[in-house]
Design a protein around this motif. Structure first.
Motif, PDB file in Angstrom:
ATOM      1  N   GLU A 134      -3.203  26.210  20.222  1.00  0.00           N
ATOM      2  CA  GLU A 134      -3.619  26.612  21.559  1.00  0.00           C
ATOM      3  C   GLU A 134      -3.522  25.409  22.482  1.00  0.00           C
ATOM      4  O   GLU A 134      -4.235  24.430  22.310  1.00  0.00           O
ATOM      5  CB  GLU A 134      -5.052  27.146  21.542  1.00  0.00           C
ATOM      6  CG  GLU A 134      -5.230  28.443  20.783  1.00  0.00           C
ATOM      7  CD  GLU A 134      -4.543  29.617  21.470  1.00  0.00           C
ATOM      8  OE1 GLU A 134      -4.188  29.501  22.668  1.00  0.00           O
ATOM      9  OE2 GLU A 134      -4.363  30.658  20.804  1.00  0.00           O
ATOM     10  N   ARG A 135      -2.632  25.487  23.454  1.00  0.00           N
ATOM     11  CA  ARG A 135      -2.413  24.376  24.387  1.00  0.00           C
ATOM     12  C   ARG A 135      -3.173  24.651  25.685  1.00  0.00           C
ATOM     13  O   ARG A 135      -2.906  25.640  26.366  1.00  0.00           O
ATOM     14  CB  ARG A 135      -0.924  24.182  24.631  1.00  0.00           C
ATOM     15  CG  ARG A 135      -0.187  23.690  23.384  1.00  0.00           C
ATOM     16  CD  ARG A 135       1.303  23.479  23.625  1.00  0.00           C
ATOM     17  NE  ARG A 135       1.906  22.728  22.523  1.00  0.00           N
ATOM     18  CZ  ARG A 135       2.402  23.276  21.431  1.00  0.00           C
ATOM     19  NH1 ARG A 135       2.365  24.598  21.279  1.00  0.00           N
ATOM     20  NH2 ARG A 135       2.924  22.526  20.476  1.00  0.00           N
ATOM     21  N   VAL A 136      -4.107  23.762  26.008  1.00  0.00           N
ATOM     22  CA  VAL A 136      -4.971  23.940  27.167  1.00  0.00           C
ATOM     23  C   VAL A 136      -4.954  22.653  27.987  1.00  0.00           C
ATOM     24  O   VAL A 136      -5.123  21.555  27.430  1.00  0.00           O
ATOM     25  CB  VAL A 136      -6.420  24.262  26.741  1.00  0.00           C
ATOM     26  CG1 VAL A 136      -7.309  24.459  27.955  1.00  0.00           C
ATOM     27  CG2 VAL A 136      -6.453  25.495  25.849  1.00  0.00           C
ATOM     28  N   GLY A 339     -12.758  29.676  23.711  1.00  0.00           N
ATOM     29  CA  GLY A 339     -12.061  29.232  24.901  1.00  0.00           C
ATOM     30  C   GLY A 339     -12.883  28.327  25.802  1.00  0.00           C
ATOM     31  O   GLY A 339     -13.980  27.877  25.454  1.00  0.00           O
ATOM     32  N   LEU A 340     -12.329  28.063  26.985  1.00  0.00           N
ATOM     33  CA  LEU A 340     -12.935  27.137  27.939  1.00  0.00           C
ATOM     34  C   LEU A 340     -13.891  27.890  28.857  1.00  0.00           C
ATOM     35  O   LEU A 340     -13.528  28.907  29.452  1.00  0.00           O
ATOM     36  CB  LEU A 340     -11.830  26.462  28.760  1.00  0.00           C
ATOM     37  CG  LEU A 340     -12.200  25.241  29.595  1.00  0.00           C
ATOM     38  CD1 LEU A 340     -12.730  24.106  28.729  1.00  0.00           C
ATOM     39  CD2 LEU A 340     -10.994  24.772  30.403  1.00  0.00           C
ATOM     40  N   TYR A 349     -15.301  23.698  25.488  1.00  0.00           N
ATOM     41  CA  TYR A 349     -14.197  24.379  24.830  1.00  0.00           C
ATOM     42  C   TYR A 349     -14.673  24.794  23.450  1.00  0.00           C
ATOM     43  O   TYR A 349     -15.032  23.954  22.619  1.00  0.00           O
ATOM     44  CB  TYR A 349     -12.951  23.499  24.704  1.00  0.00           C
ATOM     45  CG  TYR A 349     -11.789  24.297  24.123  1.00  0.00           C
ATOM     46  CD1 TYR A 349     -11.035  25.133  24.943  1.00  0.00           C
ATOM     47  CD2 TYR A 349     -11.493  24.272  22.764  1.00  0.00           C
ATOM     48  CE1 TYR A 349     -10.010  25.905  24.425  1.00  0.00           C
ATOM     49  CE2 TYR A 349     -10.474  25.039  22.231  1.00  0.00           C
ATOM     50  CZ  TYR A 349      -9.735  25.852  23.067  1.00  0.00           C
ATOM     51  OH  TYR A 349      -8.727  26.628  22.548  1.00  0.00           O
ATOM     52  N   ALA A 370      -6.416  23.291  18.358  1.00  0.00           N
ATOM     53  CA  ALA A 370      -6.424  23.178  19.818  1.00  0.00           C
ATOM     54  C   ALA A 370      -5.777  21.860  20.238  1.00  0.00           C
ATOM     55  O   ALA A 370      -6.099  20.798  19.697  1.00  0.00           O
ATOM     56  CB  ALA A 370      -7.840  23.260  20.361  1.00  0.00           C
ATOM     57  N   LEU A 372      -5.651  19.867  23.563  1.00  0.00           N
ATOM     58  CA  LEU A 372      -6.210  19.785  24.920  1.00  0.00           C
ATOM     59  C   LEU A 372      -5.654  18.570  25.632  1.00  0.00           C
ATOM     60  O   LEU A 372      -5.814  17.434  25.154  1.00  0.00           O
ATOM     61  CB  LEU A 372      -7.734  19.717  24.848  1.00  0.00           C
ATOM     62  CG  LEU A 372      -8.371  20.912  24.134  1.00  0.00           C
ATOM     63  CD1 LEU A 372      -9.218  20.436  22.959  1.00  0.00           C
ATOM     64  CD2 LEU A 372      -9.197  21.751  25.084  1.00  0.00           C
TER      65      LEU A 372
END
Length: 378
Positions: A134-136, A339-340, A349, A370, A372
């Protein structure tokens, strides 16, 4: 609720399933009796498997644990499907859509099986499969240009134990290292077992590589198996253990505080390990952004109570719900599921978990790594 009360409730729910799936449909002999007996045996497997199958040979114990864990998750899915089928059945009876009660009972049983079997197979494949990255992107106030684009890779709720071994963990480590992180954050619930039992299985953690450091905080499950011992073992493997403390990392003249607290409930088991956000940030430079590692999202409430500044909290614990429909009950304990989000003024997060607890099933939320990326606020 006491252990006896839990077992009584579970037994009653198993009896409900046996009646709905095998007794009410009046399947031809011997299938009704065989099915009801199987449900009874699977019920017994849960407490026996969770207790580790003590006294059995290692191979038999491992098989029993797998059966117990798989059934525990399958039971939740099956029960949900059966309740929905019963509601639909009541409507069908009221409307006269199906006039024959026996036919309705058989349709419900077959329908529940047709939904549950593929759902369990899908959940098993998802849980045991490769984690989703998951790229945030996280904008952060006060982040100096030298740290723009800093990559924090988080793993959480790894749960190495009865059904997740060192080979699986090595695959996770390789996947994390391939992302070329600047910082790696391991946010608790690393294991389900003692150091003596799992020392060899967690050895791949020593292969984690990040240019600015690999940091770890405890989750609640470490304290079920010796929290202080696990802190010592993780430190021996080369990770930086943050027990209510912090480190300052630097790149191109820009600084970032990486702080960590023990699990939200650690003090109930090891009083000296009580979670203390104020202690974690004592002496930290006031003009430097702060990333806090805290296993449970609700630690943000303590951060707010302590009046300390945290720009981003990295948490896990929830598994994103792991198996439908349990994600709808997490909000009874935690302020956020995944999630955020912002909790009491703290950005949090919440990681879905890289492994799983108990049942090797994930129906809905997939396993996660993740990535981030921190960027300055424009």
């Amino acid at each position: 609720m006491s252990l006896g009360g839990i077992l009584a409730l579970m037994g009653s729910l198993h009896a409900y399933l046996a009646v709905r799936l095998f007794v009410s449909p009046e399947w031809p002999a011997p299938w009704g009796g065989v099915g009801a007996t199987l449900v009874a045996l699977l019920f017994v497997s849960i407490p026996v498997g969770l207790m580790g199958g003590f006294g059995l040979p290692s191979a038999a114990r491992r098989v029993l644990q797998w059966v117990s864990f798989v059934w525990l998750g399958s039971f939740g899915i099956l029960l949900s499907a059966m309740v929905v089928a019963d509601v639909v059945g009541v409507v069908a009876g009221w409307t006269g859509l199906v006039a024959d009660p026996l036919l309705l009972a058989r349709w419900k049983a077959v329908g529940v099986g047709a939904v549950t079997v593929p759902a369990v197979l899908y959940a098993f494949i998802t849980a045991r499969g490769r984690a989703t990255v998951e790229r945030v992107t996280v904008p952060m106030s006060g982040l100096a240009p030298g740290l723009g684009g800093l990559k924090v890779v988080q793993i959480s709720d790894v749960h190495v134990g009865p059904t997740l071994d060192g080979r699986w963990l090595r695959r996770v480590v390789e996947q994390v290292n391939a992302l070329k992180p600047d910082i790696i954050a391991v946010t608790g619930d690393l294991v389900d077992g003692s150091v003596e039992a799992l020392r060899e299985e967690v050895r791949p953690l020593a292969e984690l590589r990040a240019s600015l450091g690999v940091f770890y905080v405890t989750g609640n499950h470490e304290y079920y198996h010796g929290g202080p011992a696990w802190e010592a073992e993780v430190a021996r493997l080369g990770l930086t253990v943050l027990r209510n403390t912090h480190r300052v990392v630097e790149r191109e003249g820009a600084r970032l505080v990486i702080a960590g607290v023990t699990d939200h409930d650690a003090g109930h088991i090891v009083p000296a390990h009580a979670s203390r956000p104020s202690a974690a940030l004592a002496g930290a430079p006031s003009d430097v952004p702060v990333v806090l590692l805290a296993h449970q999202p609700r630690s943000a409430l303590r951060v707010a109570e302590a009046g300390v500044r945290v720009d981003l909290q990295l948490s896990g614990h929830t598994h994103g719900g792991q198996v439908f429909p349990f994600m709808f009950f997490i909000k009874l304990q935690q302020p956020v599921v995944k999630g955020l989000a912002t909790v009491a003024g703290v950005r949090v997060y919440t990681h879905r978990g890289t492994g799983y607890w108990g049942p090797p099933l994930r129906l809905g939320p997939s396993p996660e790594i993740a990535e981030l990326t921190l960027v300055p606020v424009n």
